[in-house]
Write a protein that holds these residues in place. Structure first.
Motif, mmCIF file in Angstrom:
data_model
loop_
_atom_site.group_PDB
_atom_site.id
_atom_site.type_symbol
_atom_site.label_atom_id
_atom_site.label_comp_id
_atom_site.label_asym_id
_atom_site.label_seq_id
_atom_site.Cartn_x
_atom_site.Cartn_y
_atom_site.Cartn_z
ATOM 1 N N SER A 54 0.958 -1.197 0.154
ATOM 2 C CA SER A 54 0.077 -0.045 -0.134
ATOM 3 C C SER A 54 1.016 1.148 -0.040
ATOM 4 O O SER A 54 0.636 2.302 -0.719
ATOM 5 C CB SER A 54 -0.949 0.136 1.242
ATOM 6 N N GLU A 58 1.139 4.310 -2.756
ATOM 7 C CA GLU A 58 0.975 5.627 -2.199
ATOM 8 C C GLU A 58 1.951 6.633 -2.493
ATOM 9 O O GLU A 58 1.839 7.944 -2.879
ATOM 10 C CB GLU A 58 0.376 5.496 -0.923
ATOM 11 N N LYS A 61 2.432 9.155 -5.622
ATOM 12 C CA LYS A 61 1.309 10.146 -5.622
ATOM 13 C C LYS A 61 1.387 11.197 -4.480
ATOM 14 O O LYS A 61 0.603 12.059 -4.464
ATOM 15 C CB LYS A 61 -0.052 9.299 -5.713
ATOM 16 N N SER A 62 2.071 10.899 -3.667
ATOM 17 C CA SER A 62 2.196 11.862 -2.440
ATOM 18 C C SER A 62 2.943 13.123 -2.745
ATOM 19 O O SER A 62 3.665 13.386 -3.643
ATOM 20 C CB SER A 62 3.113 11.222 -1.253
#
Length: 778
Positions: A54, A58, A61-62
């Motif tokens: 996960s 992520e 995209k952070s």
């Protein structure tokens, strides 16, 4: 030396020695040697493979802010603390930490920079740069103080204290760092982090064997967690459960373990579920509840196996499953199970190799390959001692080596290993393990003629056993289990009720819409009067139906209450029957001990033989009550396991192996205790007769070799046939069994008539008996 929980991931000793205990920085679960995260553990969470996947999704995209730094640090810690000696994992962790440091510098986040530096020091320690570790941590703390970064100082002190606790055990200095960190967090108004540091003080005392002090501190920690509404208290419950189990408080151990599982499910924080399941299984093991233990061990193994990562807990759970297969007389399947696991997930640390060697030893011993079994036990001990740890696993392998040599009648080696297991760290041994060691030392000293020492060990065994399993504690354990099961059922009922309410609400909305449409249609048609009349009739019918429904609901509630009361009475009855079987078994063992003591004062061989035969008869009856106490069926005896135990006991008692061996073939049948008892005595008398007379000692001092075969198989309908035969010297010339008045034959004939069986004694290449009986006619 540090206690190790077999249900947690263990880092490798070669690449990971500097941080083998670092994961206790904020506490994850009881007796840990390794968790996965230091930082996330501060919030009561761990990281596993699904969480890593996960985070990797992520990360791209952070935004380049503090949240991205947190992701980088989590990923770095995962690779840093992963079990094994892979240089690639260590390099990956440094890469993530350096990216986090670069982003911290660009954003001017001083505390994040210091936190990242502490993790880079940890990575270098893992890489073997231990000489400079102390100095670098001290320098980091001084720089935090000069810059006024109190939070960075607190983080560094906690990590430094955990490192010191592992490699430079100075309790005063370690606790001093934790207390200073707690004070810093208090000044920063970070109560959760302050309490985490205080919890680490309790863990330190736990390591020192100060169980009462650690328990008191953890209860204070738990109270403070609840006061601030901290949700993830299951990690503290888990620590309290382990402390209670080690000190012999099984009621407390079970209570806190069940609270831990309950809290974990409520918060949906299941990252440590595998460890919690394994710890609960350990409590059930100490309490002697084998079915519940195996249920939670299988859950723990499944959870670890899903991660596909080698760790000590995975192989430890596999060993318990293998021993369960062996107990059910499936040793070949157990060996294949362990070998397949090693092939699928190879070991990569020293303590993992030790655990696998233990598991293989169980299988080889069950397969009668004593040479390989002994080599595997010694290999396991070698790996554990090479790791320079002395935890519950290494103590247990000494205990298991002692038990192995005891079964081999090698009493000197058995006594040496059992004494070492008993005296190394007795304050950290569970009382259940100490009890079992004293019981085996009683047998060793009895065999070696050290009767005073044997009596002392027997007295200690009885005292520990009574402490663990007195009547009040047994009832409390049963009540705790009932309460947990009831709470689980209530939660399920509440969920179903909520679903039913939602369905009822949807039905009401649909019914209202339908009524409105009908009313509009009636208005348009000009039939208001007729519709109104029908509406009144419908309302009256609804009221009648609702009254009927309320009456039905009241009756259902009454029935549910009656059923619940009967279920409670049934549980109490089953518990009382188990207690009766347990006490009968204990009384029969006392009789056996009295007969053994009586034999010490007899010189007459005939009298000694009579004493030994009486002991075997009493043991035959005691085995039935032992099996009923451990079984879920309190009136039925598993004949396959029972007959096997009776025959094994007699072979061991007469010391005729390996010249004489037994072959047992028993159908999977459960018989009533009133039938199993006379059958057991018949088998005891017949096998005893064969061992006494069928295989005499020759002139050269060796015993005539042979085989005793015992079969219990179905014939037609409900009839069974019991056959016991040997290939020995046969009956003396002119001997007529029908006219013999010996006690053994008289008992066999009388017991056969008692169960309504047809007995035949025959001589075909030896002597045998054949007994046909029908359980339904007993």
């Amino acid at each position: 030396m540090r206690p190790i929980n077999p249900n947690t991931r263990q880092p490798g000793p070669a690449r990971r020695p500097a941080l083998r205990m670092l994961f206790f920085a904020f506490g994850r679960t009881a007796l840990l040697v390794a968790g996965l995260l230091c930082g996330l553990a501060a919030s009561g969470q761990s990281i596993n493979r699904p969480r890593v996947n996960s985070l990797l999704a992520e990360l791209p995209k952070s935004r380049p802010d503090d949240h991205r730094i947190a992701i980088l640090l989590e990923l770095g810690r995962f690779h840093l603390y992963k079990p094994g000696e892979s240089k690639a994992d260590l390099d990956s962790s440094r890469t993530y930490f350096r990216r986090a440091r670069q982003l911290s510098d660009s954003l001017g986040l001083r505390t994040r920079r210091h936190e990242t530096e502490s993790l880079l020091i940890a990575a270098d320690l893992e890489g073997g740069q231990r000489a400079s570790g102390r100095a670098r941590f001290a320098d980091l703390i001084r720089r935090c103080q000069r810059s006024g970064d109190r939070e960075g100082e607190a983080i560094a002190r906690v990590r430094f204290a955990v490192w010191l606790r592992n490699y430079a055990p100075d309790s005063a200095q370690v606790i001093g760092h934790f207390r200073r960190a707690a004070a810093l967090y208090q000044s920063l108004h970070k109560p959760a982090d302050e309490i985490h540091a205080l919890k680490d003080i309790a863990v330190t005392h736990f390591y020192e064997g100060k169980l009462a002090l650690a328990e008191t501190e953890l209860l204070a920690v738990l109270k403070r967690y609840k006061a601030i509404g901290y949700p993830n208290v299951h990690y503290t419950y888990n620590l309290l459960s382990s402390i209670c189990r080690v000190k012999g408080d099984l009621n407390g151990g079970l209570k806190y373990a069940l609270l831990c599982i309950d809290s974990m499910h409520k918060t949906a924080d299941t990252a440590s579920a595998a460890a919690f399941y394994g710890d609960l299984a350990q409590v059930y093991e100490a309490a002697g509840n084998h079915p519940q233990r195996m249920e939670w061990v299988r859950k723990s193994y499944a959870a670890w196996h899903r991660e596909r990562l080698p760790n000590f807990a995975l192989y430890h759970a596999a060993g318990i499953i293998a021993k369960d297969l062996i107990a059910r007389r499936r040793p070949t399947e157990a060996l294949r199970f362990i070998q397949q696991l090693i092939q699928d997930i190879p070991t990569n640390t020293i303590i993992q190799k030790g655990c696998v060697a233990q598991n293989l030893a169980y299988c080889y011993e069950a397969l009668k390959n004593d040479r390989l079994a002994e080599r595997s036990y010694l290999e396991a001990l070698y790996w554990y001692e090479k790791n320079r740890l002395d935890f519950e696993g290494s103590l247990r392998v000494r205990q298991e080596l002692g038990a192995f040599y005891l079964r081999q009648q090698r009493y000197k080696e058995a006594g040496d290993y059992l004494t070492k297991a008993l005296t190394t760290l007795p304050q950290k041994e569970p009382l259940s393990a100490l009890r079992d060691i004293h019981r085996m030392l009683f047998r060793v000293d009895s065999a070696r003629g050290s009767y005073l020492s044997a009596i002392r060990h027997f007295q200690l065994y009885k005292a520990l056993n009574d402490s663990l399993f007195n009547e009040a504690k047994s009832k409390q354990l049963a009540q705790l289990q009932i309460q947990y099961d009831t709470r689980t059922k209530e939660q399920n009922i509440a969920l179903l009720t909520k679903q039913s309410e939602l369905q009822q609400s949807a039905l009401k909305r649909a019914r209202t819409t339908q009524t409105a449409m009908m009313f509009g249609a009636v208005l348009l048609a000009g039939l208001l009067g007729v519709s109104y009349n029908r509406y009144r009739l419908k309302q009256r019918s609804n009221r009648l139906l609702e009254a009927k429904q309320r009456e039905i609901d009241q009756k259902n509630q009454s029935l549910e209450q009656i059923v619940a009361e009967k279920e409670g009475l049934l549980v109490e009855k089953e518990w009382m029957l188990k207690e009766i079987h347990h006490r009968v078994k204990n009384n029969l063992q006392v009789i056996t001990s009295l007969l053994n003591s009586q034999s010490d004062y007899l010189d007459d061989p005939v009298a000694l033989a009579a004493i030994r035969e009486s002991q075997s008869r009493v043991q035959t009856m005691a085995l039935i009550h032992q099996r009923l106490y451990e079984s879920d069926q309190l009136s039925k005896v598993d004949m396959a396991g029972y007959i096997g135990e009776v025959v094994d006991y007699l072979l061991e008692t007469f010391s005729v192996q390996p010249a004489v061996r037994a072959e047992v073939d028993v159908a999977p049948v459960r018989l009533d205790v009133n039938l199993a008892t006379p059958l057991g005595l018949i088998i005891n008398e017949t096998v005893t007769n064969s061992l006494k007379y069928a295989f005499p000692v020759c002139a050269n001092g060796t015993r005539r070799p042979g085989v005793i075969r015992v079969t219990l198989l179905p014939l037609t309908g409900q009839t069974y046939r019991l056959v016991i035969r040997d290939d020995g010297v046969g009956l003396p010339e002119g001997f007529d069994p029908a006219r013999s008045r010996t006690l053994g034959l008289t008992m066999i004939q009388g017991l056969s008539r008692q169960i309504g069986g047809q007995l035949r004694i025959f001589q075909e290449s030896g002597v045998g008996i054949q007994l046909d009986f029908n359980p339904a006619k007993k």
